[in-house]
Design an enzyme around this catalytic site. Sequence first.
Site, PDB file in Angstrom:
ATOM      1  N   ASP A 242       0.812  -1.210   0.000  1.00 29.66           N
ATOM      2  CA  ASP A 242       0.000   0.000   0.000  1.00 29.66           C
ATOM      3  C   ASP A 242       0.851   1.267   0.000  1.00 29.66           C
ATOM      4  O   ASP A 242       1.803   1.397   0.781  1.00 29.66           O
ATOM      5  CB  ASP A 242      -0.917  -0.006   1.239  1.00 29.66           C
ATOM      6  CG  ASP A 242      -1.794   1.212   1.319  1.00 29.66           C
ATOM      7  OD1 ASP A 242      -2.650   1.379   0.434  1.00 29.66           O
ATOM      8  OD2 ASP A 242      -1.626   2.006   2.268  1.00 29.66           O
ATOM      9  N   GLU A 279       1.636  -0.046  -4.819  1.00 29.48           N
ATOM     10  CA  GLU A 279       0.816   1.115  -5.138  1.00 29.48           C
ATOM     11  C   GLU A 279       1.714   2.334  -4.997  1.00 29.48           C
ATOM     12  O   GLU A 279       2.173   2.648  -3.896  1.00 29.48           O
ATOM     13  CB  GLU A 279      -0.376   1.239  -4.187  1.00 29.48           C
ATOM     14  CG  GLU A 279      -1.241   2.455  -4.514  1.00 29.48           C
ATOM     15  CD  GLU A 279      -2.180   2.860  -3.396  1.00 29.48           C
ATOM     16  OE1 GLU A 279      -3.134   3.601  -3.682  1.00 29.48           O
ATOM     17  OE2 GLU A 279      -1.956   2.449  -2.242  1.00 29.48           O
TER      18      GLU A 279
END
Length: 553
Positions: A242, A279
């Site tokens: 993330d 990400e």
Amino acid sequence: MRRAEVWAPRPSVVELQVGDVRHAMRQDPERPGWWISDVFLQHEDRYGFVLDGEGPFPDPRSMSQPDGVHGLSRCVIPEERARELTKDLRSKVLYELHVGTFTEGGTLDSAIDRLDDLVELGVEAVELMPLSAFPGHRGWGYDGVFPFSVHAAYGDQEALIRFVDAAHERGLGVILDVVHNHLGPEGNYLGLYAPYFTSRHATPWGDAVNLDDDGSEHVRAYFIGSAHHFLVDIGVDGLRLDAVHALGDGSDYHFLAELSDAVTSWERVTGRTMTLFAESDLNLPAMVSPVGTSPGACGMDGQWADDVHHALHSYLSGERQGYYVDFGDPRVLQKALTRVFVHDGDLSTFRGRPWGAPVLPDSPHYDGHSFVVFLQNHDQVGNRATGDRFHHHAGLAAQAAGAALYLLSAFTPMIFMGEEWAASTPFPFFSHLGPELGPLVTAGRAREFAAMGWEEATPDPQAASTFRSAVLQWTERSEGGHARMLEWYRTLLRLRREHPALRSPELAAVEVEATDDRVIMRRGHITIAVEGDETTVSITEGPDFRLLARWAS
């Protein structure tokens, strides 16, 4: 059995509590800052650590928190079992899902019952939103506080093992979304133990995870140990990392590069392939370049490509506000489908400065499959004011067009749960925080969307009804427009399987023509055409344009 130990240089005295009994611990003479005990933990023991007489607090490396993030940890000693050999997950059709709303049961076990539906659809790997234990029973999972754990409401570690095994039996890979850039505020006791955080870097969540300050070698090992637990011990096939742009690391050896090197070593030992997707908001090809091949190369196998989403979304929906301000023009869509990054060194109006670097279409280090693309994901749906899905505001025809363009692109495609049948259910943000933080989140979300100009009333993230509204209704798949969209997605994924040209990662070979009312994408002998106010999609083959599939409004 396993020996109780903990890294805790901050307290002067550390005790182990097992049940209601406390045991003395001593400092490890060979590892400064570490405390060890002569007590060996048994499977299912409930335990914690008492720091300078306060506590007990959960184990930072807890694998299980059955009584919530403030309770004692449960000792979990997984049984040895065979691990499946896996393949590179780049190029595979991914499917992102949230365990709590994927089924009515809301558990990993109930999710197993739907894996056959995903296989029938044409999915090749399942990506699970974060599973680490978080406050309350419901939430997205990005406020987890125990990176080795699995949320108890989902079924805990044992359920994840069952899910991974069931997926592998069906030929599906499993990717786990993990959060290394921050921990949630509620139940986060790490700072009592050691310098897990540093003020050297500012983040949206406060002090950064300590990756480059005093004691950072232990913190880096902590998160790499978490990755080892899921990839090697549990047998997950890949990780989605993330918001890696929020990792505050000024060291010469970036944390991501260290993780990449560690995974390479685990692959050699296990004989398995493990995939790392990041990400990243940085638009830098170095993210997906092997470690050592260029300055700042991070060694990720792939990264999410938000610019492709933004270009598709803005072109097909007409939305231009917020971060869509530089998108929507057909030339932008053409660039995104052939060169990935729209902002590759030019001015980003939304950010107010130049952004990114260009993707080289003939790079020896990465290709189209190094970039994960999507029409929807948890962020792009859930961070809208009401959590409305793409077809809710753009229509079914626009979704059919977007699906054809991204599922048949040169990239690694990812479907968001329920997208394949244009699910009626929204996916709003929801949480189950305590009485102090909960109201702050509710008020903060409302202010944020008001500032962005959203006129719709924002559902209360803390309300159970907001969570319930997101639970997929699988029975609707056979009804009307839902059934039609499901058949369209099945057709697109069948074409992708049957035609090698649609699986090619060569960006230089992708041809795109785009105007205000027509997009034509050529992949070898296959042509995907989107045209007209009513949005007709035609997929044809060869010079005679033999029709393979068609969507007409």
